[in-house]
Design a protein around this motif. Structure first.
Motif, PDB file in Angstrom:
ATOM      1  N   SER A 163       1.927  13.598 -14.761  1.00  0.00           N
ATOM      2  CA  SER A 163       0.442  13.681 -14.452  1.00  0.00           C
ATOM      3  C   SER A 163      -0.254  13.786 -13.197  1.00  0.00           C
ATOM      4  CB  SER A 163      -0.143  12.304 -15.324  1.00  0.00           C
ATOM      5  OG  SER A 163       0.247  11.270 -14.443  1.00  0.00           O
ATOM      6  N   GLY A 164       0.825  13.814 -12.226  1.00  0.00           N
ATOM      7  CA  GLY A 164       0.507  14.156 -10.700  1.00  0.00           C
ATOM      8  C   GLY A 164       1.272  13.576  -9.621  1.00  0.00           C
ATOM      9  N   THR A 165       1.425  12.327  -9.632  1.00  0.00           N
ATOM     10  CA  THR A 165       2.001  11.721  -8.621  1.00  0.00           C
ATOM     11  C   THR A 165       3.366  11.864  -8.211  1.00  0.00           C
ATOM     12  OG1 THR A 165       0.437   9.761  -8.703  1.00  0.00           O
ATOM     13  CG2 THR A 165       2.086   9.530  -7.103  1.00  0.00           C
ATOM     14  N   LEU A 166       4.002  11.939  -9.505  1.00  0.00           N
ATOM     15  CA  LEU A 166       5.732  12.325  -9.242  1.00  0.00           C
ATOM     16  C   LEU A 166       5.675  13.780  -8.824  1.00  0.00           C
ATOM     17  CD1 LEU A 166       8.595  11.624  -9.541  1.00  0.00           C
ATOM     18  CD2 LEU A 166       8.651  12.622 -11.841  1.00  0.00           C
ATOM     19  N   GLY A 167       4.814  14.721  -9.317  1.00  0.00           N
ATOM     20  CA  GLY A 167       4.620  16.043  -9.066  1.00  0.00           C
ATOM     21  C   GLY A 167       4.780  16.182  -7.460  1.00  0.00           C
ATOM     22  N   LEU A 168       3.751  15.172  -6.826  1.00  0.00           N
ATOM     23  CA  LEU A 168       3.841  15.393  -5.312  1.00  0.00           C
ATOM     24  C   LEU A 168       5.286  15.108  -4.667  1.00  0.00           C
ATOM     25  CD1 LEU A 168       0.455  13.661  -4.620  1.00  0.00           C
ATOM     26  CD2 LEU A 168       0.913  15.955  -4.373  1.00  0.00           C
ATOM     27  N   GLY A 169       5.877  13.970  -5.123  1.00  0.00           N
ATOM     28  CA  GLY A 169       7.058  13.499  -4.713  1.00  0.00           C
ATOM     29  C   GLY A 169       8.274  14.355  -5.105  1.00  0.00           C
ATOM     30  N   LEU A 170       8.248  15.266  -5.916  1.00  0.00           N
ATOM     31  CA  LEU A 170       9.134  16.514  -6.189  1.00  0.00           C
ATOM     32  C   LEU A 170       8.828  17.699  -5.365  1.00  0.00           C
ATOM     33  CD1 LEU A 170       9.674  16.097 -10.097  1.00  0.00           C
ATOM     34  CD2 LEU A 170      11.298  15.376  -8.382  1.00  0.00           C
ATOM     35  N   ALA A 171       7.763  17.713  -5.283  1.00  0.00           N
ATOM     36  CA  ALA A 171       7.397  18.837  -4.326  1.00  0.00           C
ATOM     37  C   ALA A 171       7.764  18.529  -2.830  1.00  0.00           C
ATOM     38  CB  ALA A 171       5.740  18.983  -4.089  1.00  0.00           C
ATOM     39  N   GLY A 174       2.362   9.238  -1.980  1.00  0.00           N
ATOM     40  CA  GLY A 174       2.209   8.180  -3.043  1.00  0.00           C
ATOM     41  C   GLY A 174       3.685   7.426  -3.166  1.00  0.00           C
ATOM     42  N   ILE A 175       3.594   6.256  -4.063  1.00  0.00           N
ATOM     43  CA  ILE A 175       4.578   5.647  -4.672  1.00  0.00           C
ATOM     44  C   ILE A 175       5.790   6.623  -5.125  1.00  0.00           C
ATOM     45  CG2 ILE A 175       4.148   5.101  -6.956  1.00  0.00           C
ATOM     46  CD1 ILE A 175       5.186   2.191  -6.576  1.00  0.00           C
ATOM     47  N   LYS A 176       5.652   7.714  -5.762  1.00  0.00           N
ATOM     48  CA  LYS A 176       6.646   8.484  -6.392  1.00  0.00           C
ATOM     49  C   LYS A 176       7.436   9.341  -5.619  1.00  0.00           C
ATOM     50  CE  LYS A 176       5.468   7.367 -10.985  1.00  0.00           C
ATOM     51  NZ  LYS A 176       5.155   7.840 -12.346  1.00  0.00           N
ATOM     52  N   LEU A 178       0.976  -1.184  -0.007  1.00  0.00           N
ATOM     53  CA  LEU A 178       0.140  -0.056  -0.008  1.00  0.00           C
ATOM     54  C   LEU A 178       0.769   1.199   0.053  1.00  0.00           C
ATOM     55  CD1 LEU A 178      -2.945  -1.129   2.544  1.00  0.00           C
ATOM     56  CD2 LEU A 178      -2.768  -1.576   0.183  1.00  0.00           C
ATOM     57  N   GLU A 179       1.271   1.759  -1.201  1.00  0.00           N
ATOM     58  CA  GLU A 179       2.242   2.803  -1.391  1.00  0.00           C
ATOM     59  C   GLU A 179       1.436   4.036  -1.251  1.00  0.00           C
ATOM     60  OE1 GLU A 179       5.891   2.839  -2.129  1.00  0.00           O
ATOM     61  OE2 GLU A 179       5.394   1.466  -0.738  1.00  0.00           O
TER      62      GLU A 179
END
Length: 375
Positions: free
Chosen positions: A86-94, A56-58, A49-50
């Motif tokens: 598209s979104g999730t990596l954006g959260l990881g980079l933030a 999330g996972i990214k 459950l990432e």
């Protein structure tokens, strides 16, 4: 025996330590056993459950790619980070920008959910949206070309280039080690494929421990990754209209394409039956992992990764009005996939399996659309 609160939470008790910064919350995510309606009679699969990570996972590759770029000197202190997402990596980079002190610009498109735009902005990132798809490479290539424009106008800016950066793959080693510690053995890994990072990174480490591991890739209809024609795609987070270099084609034993209505059905079943769900990738991998659990020999240990949770999808996957508008409700997903013998045998529109996996470019990466300049 009665215990006081002081005794129960004494210094010797196993109580998780408080995090000093949000990056320390990434990792050590739980695993949940999933059964009906995907599998029954004691069969099922384990889902990592990432979505329990802050974003999330990214979060994992977001932090790792920025940390490694800083270590190599590719990213100087305080320099801007610009990336397509598209979104999730954006959260990881933030999260990485907040952790290491870099302003972050996420280049996306109109398909990004308004809630995700608001969330990224709240976390301090700038969201730059392209207005039209690229004629050949779709929204992804349009976003990458916009990234190149922004990099050209900002000397010293850095693009992690998640589609081609080997650090994206390496970031998933800890996740694989967590799975080994949690499950003891993994026979089959079912993984969604978008940039190719987590399928390649997790499978590579698992095969060090379990050489006979079987890797099943899960893609969306309309994606070009495994040799289907690129078409407009409703599902985000998996699939691609370009060919990411991080996809490890020889590692896959088979691939499945899943349609949006099938993923929606699976997401909603997960929510109702298991209180654990997510978006398009989660529904797609659950459908395929359930099939693997039902059809492979008893005792086969099947694991998959749920990349995120449901909150981003409340206005899409979990909205009756939106799903009715896109004709995604009213039918149960099939119990078995259709099958094709060759990846390009015909254009698939519903859950379909192919036991033959090859690189559509034949290893000729010169045929790829031009990469964005990263420095």
């Amino acid at each position: 025996m009665n215990f006081t609160l002081l005794e129960r939470f004494s210094p010797g008790a196993h109580v998780p330590r408080g995090a000093r910064n949000p990056a320390q919350l990434v990792g050590n995510t739980p695993v949940l056993w999933i059964t009906e309606p995907f599998a029954a009679d004691g069969r099922g699969f384990f889902a990592k459950l990432e979505g329990a990570n802050p974003g999330g996972i990214k979060d994992r590759p977001g932090l790792h790619m920025i940390r490694e770029a800083r270590r190599r000197g590719d990213l100087l202190p305080g320099a801007p980070v610009v990336e397509s997402s598209s979104g999730t990596l954006g959260l990881g980079l933030a999260l990485a920008g907040m952790t290491y002190g870099h302003p972050v610009t996420v280049v996306s498109d109109p398909g990004m959910e308004p809630a995700m735009v608001r969330l990224l902005t709240a976390y301090g990132a700038t969201v730059d949206q392209v207005s039209a798809p690229h004629p050949r490479g779709g929204w992804q290539q349009a976003r990458r070309e916009r990234v190149a424009e922004l990099l050209a106008g900002a000397p010293g800016a850095y693009c992690p280039d998640q589609y081609h950066n080997p650090d994206n793959v390496a970031a998933y080693r800890p996740l694989a080690l967590e799975l080994i510690a949690q499950l003891g053995r993994v026979d089959v890994l079912v993984a969604a494929v978008g940039t190719g990072g987590h399928s390649a990174g997790i499978a590579r480490v698992l095969r060090e421990a379990f050489p006979g591991l079987r890797l099943i890739g899960v893609d969306t209809v309309g994606s070009t990754i495994f040799g289907q024609p690129a078409l407009p795609r409703l599902m985000r987070g998996l699939g691609s209209s370009i060919h990411p270099a991080n996809v490890d084609y020889p590692a896959f034993d088979e691939v499945h394409w899943v349609a949006p209505s099938e993923a929606v059905w699976a997401c909603r079943q997960l929510a109702r039956r298991h209180y654990a769900s997510g978006g398009w990738s989660v529904g797609a991998v659950a459908l395929v992992a359930g099939w693997a659990a039902r059809t492979l020999p008893p005792g086969t240990r099947v694991a998959t990764v749920f990349p995120d949770g449901p909150h981003r999808y409340l206005e899409t996957v979990f909205s009756d009005a939106w799903c009715h508008e896109h004709q995604l409700l009213g039918q149960e997903a099939p119990r078995e996939p259709d099958e094709i013998a060759e990846p390009g045998e015909r254009t698939v529109a519903a859950w379909t399996r192919c036991a033959k996996v090859r690189d559509p470019l034949g290893g000729d990466r010169a045929a790829e659309p031009a990469k964005a300049v990263t420095r």
